[in-house]
Design an enzyme around this catalytic site. Structure first.
Site, PDB file in Angstrom:
ATOM      1  N   ASN A 125     -10.443  -0.300  -0.805  1.00 39.31           N
ATOM      2  CA  ASN A 125      -8.765  -0.148  -0.377  1.00 39.31           C
ATOM      3  C   ASN A 125      -8.284  -1.019  -1.766  1.00 39.31           C
ATOM      4  OD1 ASN A 125      -6.032  -0.744   0.084  1.00 39.31           O
ATOM      5  ND2 ASN A 125      -6.778  -1.215   2.318  1.00 39.31           N
ATOM      6  N   HIS A 137      -2.709   6.711   2.040  1.00 40.88           N
ATOM      7  CA  HIS A 137      -3.563   5.617   1.648  1.00 40.88           C
ATOM      8  C   HIS A 137      -4.991   5.261   2.170  1.00 40.88           C
ATOM      9  CE1 HIS A 137      -4.322   1.300   0.766  1.00 40.88           C
ATOM     10  NE2 HIS A 137      -4.223   1.034   2.104  1.00 40.88           N
ATOM     11  N   CYS A 188       0.937  -1.195  -0.256  1.00 40.20           N
ATOM     12  CA  CYS A 188       0.055  -0.025  -0.090  1.00 40.20           C
ATOM     13  C   CYS A 188       0.887   1.251   0.040  1.00 40.20           C
ATOM     14  CB  CYS A 188      -0.971   0.002   1.129  1.00 40.20           C
ATOM     15  SG  CYS A 188      -1.869  -1.740   1.202  1.00 40.20           S
TER      16      CYS A 188
HETATM   17  O1  UT7 Z   1      -4.225  -1.554   3.463  1.00 38.85           O
HETATM   18  C1  UT7 Z   1      -3.615  -2.246   4.437  1.00 38.85           C
HETATM   19  C2  UT7 Z   1      -3.766  -1.647   5.847  1.00 38.85           C
HETATM   20  N1  UT7 Z   1      -4.876  -2.161   6.441  1.00 38.85           N
HETATM   21  C3  UT7 Z   1      -5.522  -1.563   7.364  1.00 38.85           C
HETATM   22  O2  UT7 Z   1      -4.896  -0.546   7.597  1.00 38.85           O
HETATM   23  C4  UT7 Z   1      -6.741  -2.042   7.838  1.00 38.85           C
HETATM   24  C5  UT7 Z   1      -6.662  -1.819   9.243  1.00 38.85           C
HETATM   25  N2  UT7 Z   1      -7.809  -2.412  10.092  1.00 38.85           N
HETATM   26  C6  UT7 Z   1      -8.884  -2.027  10.163  1.00 38.85           C
HETATM   27  O3  UT7 Z   1      -9.388  -1.169   9.571  1.00 38.85           O
HETATM   28  C7  UT7 Z   1     -10.104  -2.460  11.008  1.00 38.85           C
HETATM   29  O4  UT7 Z   1      -9.346  -3.262  12.025  1.00 38.85           O
HETATM   30  C8  UT7 Z   1     -10.859  -3.589  10.276  1.00 38.85           C
HETATM   31  C9  UT7 Z   1     -11.821  -2.713   9.436  1.00 38.85           C
HETATM   32  C10 UT7 Z   1     -10.275  -4.641   9.633  1.00 38.85           C
HETATM   33  C11 UT7 Z   1     -11.863  -4.082  11.411  1.00 38.85           C
HETATM   34  O5  UT7 Z   1     -12.737  -3.301  12.316  1.00 38.85           O
HETATM   35  P1  UT7 Z   1     -12.563  -3.508  13.694  1.00 38.85           P
HETATM   36  O6  UT7 Z   1     -13.346  -2.282  14.198  1.00 38.85           O
HETATM   37  O7  UT7 Z   1     -11.099  -3.695  14.118  1.00 38.85           O
HETATM   38  O8  UT7 Z   1     -13.266  -4.735  13.959  1.00 38.85           O
HETATM   39  P2  UT7 Z   1     -12.974  -5.976  14.755  1.00 38.85           P
HETATM   40  O9  UT7 Z   1     -12.111  -6.944  14.235  1.00 38.85           O
HETATM   41  O10 UT7 Z   1     -12.538  -5.733  16.196  1.00 38.85           O
HETATM   42  O11 UT7 Z   1     -14.255  -6.752  14.784  1.00 38.85           O
HETATM   43  C12 UT7 Z   1     -15.452  -6.397  15.465  1.00 38.85           C
HETATM   44  C13 UT7 Z   1     -16.623  -7.082  15.410  1.00 38.85           C
HETATM   45  C14 UT7 Z   1     -16.326  -8.673  15.633  1.00 38.85           C
HETATM   46  O12 UT7 Z   1     -17.464  -9.483  16.262  1.00 38.85           O
HETATM   47  P3  UT7 Z   1     -17.690  -9.608  17.832  1.00 38.85           P
HETATM   48  O13 UT7 Z   1     -16.416 -10.439  18.192  1.00 38.85           O
HETATM   49  O14 UT7 Z   1     -17.272  -8.155  18.404  1.00 38.85           O
HETATM   50  O15 UT7 Z   1     -18.709 -10.070  18.017  1.00 38.85           O
HETATM   51  C15 UT7 Z   1     -16.183  -9.210  14.356  1.00 38.85           C
HETATM   52  O16 UT7 Z   1     -16.581 -10.580  14.246  1.00 38.85           O
HETATM   53  O17 UT7 Z   1     -17.092  -7.077  14.110  1.00 38.85           O
HETATM   54  C16 UT7 Z   1     -17.015  -8.343  13.448  1.00 38.85           C
HETATM   55  N3  UT7 Z   1     -16.907  -8.525  12.009  1.00 38.85           N
HETATM   56  C17 UT7 Z   1     -17.884  -8.126  11.037  1.00 38.85           C
HETATM   57  N4  UT7 Z   1     -19.132  -7.766  11.115  1.00 38.85           N
HETATM   58  C18 UT7 Z   1     -19.740  -7.759  10.039  1.00 38.85           C
HETATM   59  C19 UT7 Z   1     -15.678  -8.677  11.522  1.00 38.85           C
HETATM   60  N5  UT7 Z   1     -15.539  -8.482  10.427  1.00 38.85           N
HETATM   61  C20 UT7 Z   1     -17.415  -8.110   9.999  1.00 38.85           C
HETATM   62  C21 UT7 Z   1     -17.902  -7.800   8.874  1.00 38.85           C
HETATM   63  N6  UT7 Z   1     -19.060  -7.543   8.797  1.00 38.85           N
HETATM   64  N7  UT7 Z   1     -17.373  -7.769   7.641  1.00 38.85           N
END
Ligand code: UT7
Length: 319
Positions: free
Chosen positions: A275, A245, A121
């Site tokens: 992304n 990015h 990225c």
């Molecule tokens: O380009 C390369 C660089 N990449 C990045 O910069 C990405 C950096 N990371 C992020 O942007 C975020 O961490 C994500 C968008 C990937 C995830 O967001 P988050 O707020 O960190 O969510 P999380 O992983 O903490 O998940 C929260 C909840 C979980 O459920 P529980 O355990 O709280 O019940 C997940 O299972 O959201 C759930 N979840 C989803 N729900 C609906 C995870 N993915 C999804 C989904 N749809 N697609």
């Protein structure tokens, strides 16, 4: 401290972008791919409303050629005048031949320097710096710098934590030698020991520990982006645009705030494009310029970060 625009150097003289025709909304991912997700979660946590997916036979090379043609037209420069092609990508259709030499062949560029860069990225900022260095060293006069990805090739649609994020597209910039420099010194680096948090696994799919990447992006990066401004002799408050990015709207807004880019247009192309890794910065920049949303001649900060972990940024003059 001297300002990056004092004296001769290199500058961006034209931009172009290409996005595949197919628009995929968050609801489409749930309905057509069976992803267990919903529009509200994606918009709230990431900020994406829709993204573009390439057609089956459409490649990173095809998208690179399309974006480059537009950048050359915008710059008013003939393909024959280009003597360096740099393609930033992590999704080349073939490892050999590389994408850059094939872009040159398709565009009718005769015998240019041609190489690919893979820093995921942050790739476009690495590619731009490398082209700038070639020009200021006297090795090249006119470069085409491209960021292009077909991330759908490496997306696992069974993994809802990644497949909702990524997309396809390309952006390109024409860079020439210039009496007045328009590209500041790059600030680049990497954190290899933490690289495991974002990788392409043995199964060929992209995986990431989202929260670890999120924490890194929102804590470590603003001071690094500030360094790129310092090297250019530009205060963040002077920036007319901040083009980071496009990984997550929450990350973009937190970095912009901590950086102090108080007067800048903040690129949020992720909302409509997802992304696109190394394509996201030139795509966002080209679209903002095409829409007339950035003042020509103003300083803008480009800042890429991601897989590696790598990062790179530089202040550029808006063409
Ligand atoms: O380009 C390369 C660089 N990449 C990045 O910069 C990405 C950096 N990371 C992020 O942007 C975020 O961490 C994500 C968008 C990937 C995830 O967001 P988050 O707020 O960190 O969510 P999380 O992983 O903490 O998940 C929260 C909840 C979980 O459920 P529980 O355990 O709280 O019940 C997940 O299972 O959201 C759930 N979840 C989803 N729900 C609906 C995870 N993915 C999804 C989904 N749809 N697609």
């Amino acid at each position: 401290m001297s300002r990056f625009s004092d004296g001769p150097g290199a500058r961006i003289v034209g931009l172009g972008h290409y996005q595949p025709a197919r628009v995929v909304t968050n609801d489409d991912l749930a309905a057509d791919w069976g992803v267990e997700t919903n529009d509200a979660w994606i918009q709230e946590r990431v900020g994406i409303k829709a993204r573009r997916f390439a057609a089956e036979g459409e490649t990173t090379l095809d998208m690179s050629v399309a974006a480059s043609g537009k950048a050359l037209a915008a710059a008013g420069i003939e393909a024959a005048d280009v003597d360096l092609v740099v393609v930033a990508t992590l999704t080349p259709p073939t490892m050999l031949p590389n994408v850059a030499s094939q872009v040159a062949a398709r565009l009718g560029i005769n015998a240019p320097g041609a190489f690919d860069v893979n820093t995921a990225c942050s790739g476009f900022s690495y590619g731009l710096a490398t082209a700038q260095h070639a020009i200021t060293a006297g090795a090249s006069k006119t470069a085409l710098v491209i960021g292009a990805e077909k991330l759908t090739d490496v997306m696992d649609f069974q993994d809802r934590t990644t497949c909702i994020l990524f997309a396809d597209g390309a952006g390109a910039a024409v860079v020439t030698a210039s009496e007045q420099n328009g590209i500041g010194p790059v600030y680049w680096g990497s954190d290899g020991p933490r690289g495991e948090v974002l990788n392409i696994d043995d199964d060929g799919y992209i995986r990431q520990e989202g929260q670890a990447v999120f924490r890194w992006a929102t804590t470590a990066l603003a001071p690094l982006a500030k360094q790129a401004c310092e090297r250019a002799g530009v205060d963040p408050s002077e920036l007319v645009a901040f083009i980071p990015h496009q990984a997550n709207v929450r990350i973009i807004d937190l970095i912009a705030k901590r950086l102090g880019a108080t007067n800048a247009v903040i690129a949020r192309d992720i909302v409509e494009s997802g992304n696109t890794s190394s394509a996201s910065i030139p795509l966002a920049l080209s679209k903002l310029v095409e829409r007339g949303e950035l003042p020509s001649g103003g300083p803008a900060l480009l800042f890429g970060f991601g897989g590696g972990l790598t990062y790179a940024g530089q202040v550029v003059t808006i063409p």
